[in-house]
Design a protein around this motif. Structure first.
Motif, PDB file in Angstrom:
ATOM      1  N   GLU A 158       6.571  17.783   0.788  1.00  0.00           N
ATOM      2  CA  GLU A 158       6.058  17.216   2.042  1.00  0.00           C
ATOM      3  C   GLU A 158       5.412  15.850   1.810  1.00  0.00           C
ATOM      4  OE1 GLU A 158       5.258  17.241   6.180  1.00  0.00           O
ATOM      5  OE2 GLU A 158       6.506  18.592   4.993  1.00  0.00           O
ATOM      6  N   GLU A 159       4.616  15.729   0.762  1.00  0.00           N
ATOM      7  CA  GLU A 159       3.918  14.464   0.482  1.00  0.00           C
ATOM      8  C   GLU A 159       4.904  13.337   0.192  1.00  0.00           C
ATOM      9  OE1 GLU A 159       0.776  13.951   0.960  1.00  0.00           O
ATOM     10  OE2 GLU A 159       0.058  16.010   1.093  1.00  0.00           O
ATOM     11  N   GLU A 160       5.921  13.622  -0.604  1.00  0.00           N
ATOM     12  CA  GLU A 160       6.929  12.594  -0.895  1.00  0.00           C
ATOM     13  C   GLU A 160       7.713  12.229   0.358  1.00  0.00           C
ATOM     14  OE1 GLU A 160       9.556  12.599  -4.278  1.00  0.00           O
ATOM     15  OE2 GLU A 160       8.135  13.822  -5.422  1.00  0.00           O
ATOM     16  N   LYS A 161       8.063  13.227   1.155  1.00  0.00           N
ATOM     17  CA  LYS A 161       8.801  12.963   2.393  1.00  0.00           C
ATOM     18  C   LYS A 161       7.984  12.043   3.294  1.00  0.00           C
ATOM     19  CE  LYS A 161       8.793  15.526   5.976  1.00  0.00           C
ATOM     20  NZ  LYS A 161       8.742  16.323   7.123  1.00  0.00           N
ATOM     21  N   ASN A 162       6.703  12.313   3.443  1.00  0.00           N
ATOM     22  CA  ASN A 162       5.843  11.488   4.293  1.00  0.00           C
ATOM     23  C   ASN A 162       5.696  10.071   3.746  1.00  0.00           C
ATOM     24  OD1 ASN A 162       5.493  13.651   6.006  1.00  0.00           O
ATOM     25  ND2 ASN A 162       3.474  14.189   5.216  1.00  0.00           N
ATOM     26  N   ALA A 163       5.564   9.948   2.437  1.00  0.00           N
ATOM     27  CA  ALA A 163       5.430   8.615   1.829  1.00  0.00           C
ATOM     28  C   ALA A 163       6.722   7.817   2.010  1.00  0.00           C
ATOM     29  CB  ALA A 163       5.060   8.744   0.359  1.00  0.00           C
ATOM     30  N   ARG A 196       8.809   8.258   4.461  1.00  0.00           N
ATOM     31  CA  ARG A 196       8.894   7.943   5.899  1.00  0.00           C
ATOM     32  C   ARG A 196       8.099   6.683   6.218  1.00  0.00           C
ATOM     33  NH1 ARG A 196      11.854   7.083   9.952  1.00  0.00           N
ATOM     34  NH2 ARG A 196      10.820   7.289  11.942  1.00  0.00           N
ATOM     35  N   ALA A 197       6.935   6.530   5.627  1.00  0.00           N
ATOM     36  CA  ALA A 197       6.137   5.318   5.873  1.00  0.00           C
ATOM     37  C   ALA A 197       6.936   4.079   5.480  1.00  0.00           C
ATOM     38  CB  ALA A 197       4.816   5.380   5.108  1.00  0.00           C
ATOM     39  N   LEU A 198       7.598   4.131   4.345  1.00  0.00           N
ATOM     40  CA  LEU A 198       8.397   2.971   3.925  1.00  0.00           C
ATOM     41  C   LEU A 198       9.623   2.773   4.814  1.00  0.00           C
ATOM     42  CD1 LEU A 198       8.144   3.137   0.047  1.00  0.00           C
ATOM     43  CD2 LEU A 198       7.082   1.497   1.605  1.00  0.00           C
ATOM     44  N   GLU A 199      10.212   3.871   5.286  1.00  0.00           N
ATOM     45  CA  GLU A 199      11.337   3.749   6.220  1.00  0.00           C
ATOM     46  C   GLU A 199      10.911   3.011   7.476  1.00  0.00           C
ATOM     47  OE1 GLU A 199      12.462   7.805   6.890  1.00  0.00           O
ATOM     48  OE2 GLU A 199      13.590   7.938   5.010  1.00  0.00           O
ATOM     49  N   LEU A 200       9.697   3.245   7.929  1.00  0.00           N
ATOM     50  CA  LEU A 200       9.205   2.561   9.134  1.00  0.00           C
ATOM     51  C   LEU A 200       9.159   1.048   8.930  1.00  0.00           C
ATOM     52  CD1 LEU A 200       6.429   5.046  10.272  1.00  0.00           C
ATOM     53  CD2 LEU A 200       8.613   4.585  11.416  1.00  0.00           C
ATOM     54  N   VAL A 219       0.846  -1.197   0.000  1.00  0.00           N
ATOM     55  CA  VAL A 219       0.000   0.000   0.000  1.00  0.00           C
ATOM     56  C   VAL A 219       0.881   1.246   0.000  1.00  0.00           C
ATOM     57  CG1 VAL A 219      -1.629   1.351   1.401  1.00  0.00           C
ATOM     58  CG2 VAL A 219      -1.969  -1.115   1.128  1.00  0.00           C
ATOM     59  N   PHE A 220       1.893   1.257   0.837  1.00  0.00           N
ATOM     60  CA  PHE A 220       2.734   2.442   0.976  1.00  0.00           C
ATOM     61  C   PHE A 220       3.792   2.544  -0.128  1.00  0.00           C
ATOM     62  CE2 PHE A 220       0.583   1.891   4.938  1.00  0.00           C
ATOM     63  CZ  PHE A 220       0.114   3.172   5.146  1.00  0.00           C
ATOM     64  N   GLU A 221       4.166   1.427  -0.725  1.00  0.00           N
ATOM     65  CA  GLU A 221       5.035   1.475  -1.906  1.00  0.00           C
ATOM     66  C   GLU A 221       4.293   2.142  -3.066  1.00  0.00           C
ATOM     67  OE1 GLU A 221       5.972  -2.679  -2.280  1.00  0.00           O
ATOM     68  OE2 GLU A 221       7.760  -2.496  -1.011  1.00  0.00           O
ATOM     69  N   ILE A 222       3.042   1.766  -3.242  1.00  0.00           N
ATOM     70  CA  ILE A 222       2.219   2.365  -4.302  1.00  0.00           C
ATOM     71  C   ILE A 222       1.947   3.836  -4.002  1.00  0.00           C
ATOM     72  CG2 ILE A 222      -0.061   2.322  -5.395  1.00  0.00           C
ATOM     73  CD1 ILE A 222       0.062  -0.770  -5.083  1.00  0.00           C
ATOM     74  N   ALA A 223       1.718   4.157  -2.742  1.00  0.00           N
ATOM     75  CA  ALA A 223       1.482   5.557  -2.359  1.00  0.00           C
ATOM     76  C   ALA A 223       2.684   6.422  -2.738  1.00  0.00           C
ATOM     77  CB  ALA A 223       1.186   5.660  -0.867  1.00  0.00           C
ATOM     78  N   LEU A 224       3.897   5.941  -2.478  1.00  0.00           N
ATOM     79  CA  LEU A 224       5.090   6.710  -2.844  1.00  0.00           C
ATOM     80  C   LEU A 224       5.193   6.854  -4.360  1.00  0.00           C
ATOM     81  CD1 LEU A 224       7.689   8.230  -2.258  1.00  0.00           C
ATOM     82  CD2 LEU A 224       8.864   6.008  -2.101  1.00  0.00           C
ATOM     83  N   LEU A 247       3.739  -0.719  13.451  1.00  0.00           N
ATOM     84  CA  LEU A 247       3.756  -0.003  12.176  1.00  0.00           C
ATOM     85  C   LEU A 247       2.469   0.805  11.981  1.00  0.00           C
ATOM     86  CD1 LEU A 247       5.346  -2.664   9.825  1.00  0.00           C
ATOM     87  CD2 LEU A 247       6.158  -0.317  10.107  1.00  0.00           C
ATOM     88  N   ASP A 248       1.352   0.168  12.256  1.00  0.00           N
ATOM     89  CA  ASP A 248       0.054   0.833  12.110  1.00  0.00           C
ATOM     90  C   ASP A 248      -0.003   2.091  12.952  1.00  0.00           C
ATOM     91  OD1 ASP A 248      -2.642   1.091  11.193  1.00  0.00           O
ATOM     92  OD2 ASP A 248      -3.347   0.115  13.039  1.00  0.00           O
TER      93      ASP A 248
END
Length: 172
Positions: A138-143, A145-149, A95-100, A164-165
């Motif tokens: 900001e949006e890319e940084k946040n996306a 960050r989700a993958l970094e987690l 989900v977060f890979e696609i979001a990025l 993670l959630d």
């Protein structure tokens, strides 16, 4: 009637067209985030789902901002069709890979709008679009960050997915 309206706007047809494409992209992004949030909800990731529901709302606001700009400038804003979006995902991480990937695509599209504005000497639209440039950083940084987690928290440990959630919901 289109010719009459065209004389009352400073938007060139090329800029108007690319703005309508950008509006559609923002609308599509909202729908994609909505589908992602629903998948997360169905799979027990309530915190991440809330985060992506919020993202879906933000993308809709981005769409409306462009749509309204076009009409404010005397152009013709085109209501985009609603395409099918992916409803199922292989994993929480996907989900977060696609979001990025989506955020990067939006950034690239914004860059194309600005490039078109420069070709057309449309400084008002370029100025308007600079808000989106800052927003996309900001949006890319946040996306990212989700993958970094996912790299920092082992989702295969007993409480990994829960942690993670919780942590993804705190981004931004």
């Amino acid at each position: 009637m289109k010719d009459l309206l065209r004389t009352s706007t400073s938007l060139t047809e090329g800029v108007e067209n690319i703005l309508n494409l950008q509006a559609k992209l923002e609308s599509d992004a909202s729908n994609k985030y909505l589908a992602m949030a629903a998948w997360l909800d169905r799979n027990g990731f309530a915190h991440s789902a809330s985060y992506l529901y919020k993202q879906a709302e933000e993308e809709r606001e981005h769409f409306l901002k462009i749509f309204k700009f076009i009409t404010d400038m005397g152009g013709i804003a085109v209501t985009p069709s609603v395409p099918e979006v992916q409803q199922e995902f292989a994993s929480f991480r996907e989900v977060f890979e696609i979001a990025l990937q989506n955020e990067i695509a939006v950034t690239q599209a914004i860059n194309k709008v600005i490039a078109k504005c420069r070709i057309e000497n449309d400084y008002a639209t370029e100025d308007f679009m600079m808000w989106y440039v800052a927003e996309q950083r900001e949006e890319e940084k946040n996306a990212r960050r989700a993958l970094e987690l996912f790299e920092l928290i082992n989702e295969n440990e007993a409480t990994g997915k829960f942690e993670l959630d919780v942590q993804i919901a705190k981004i931004g």
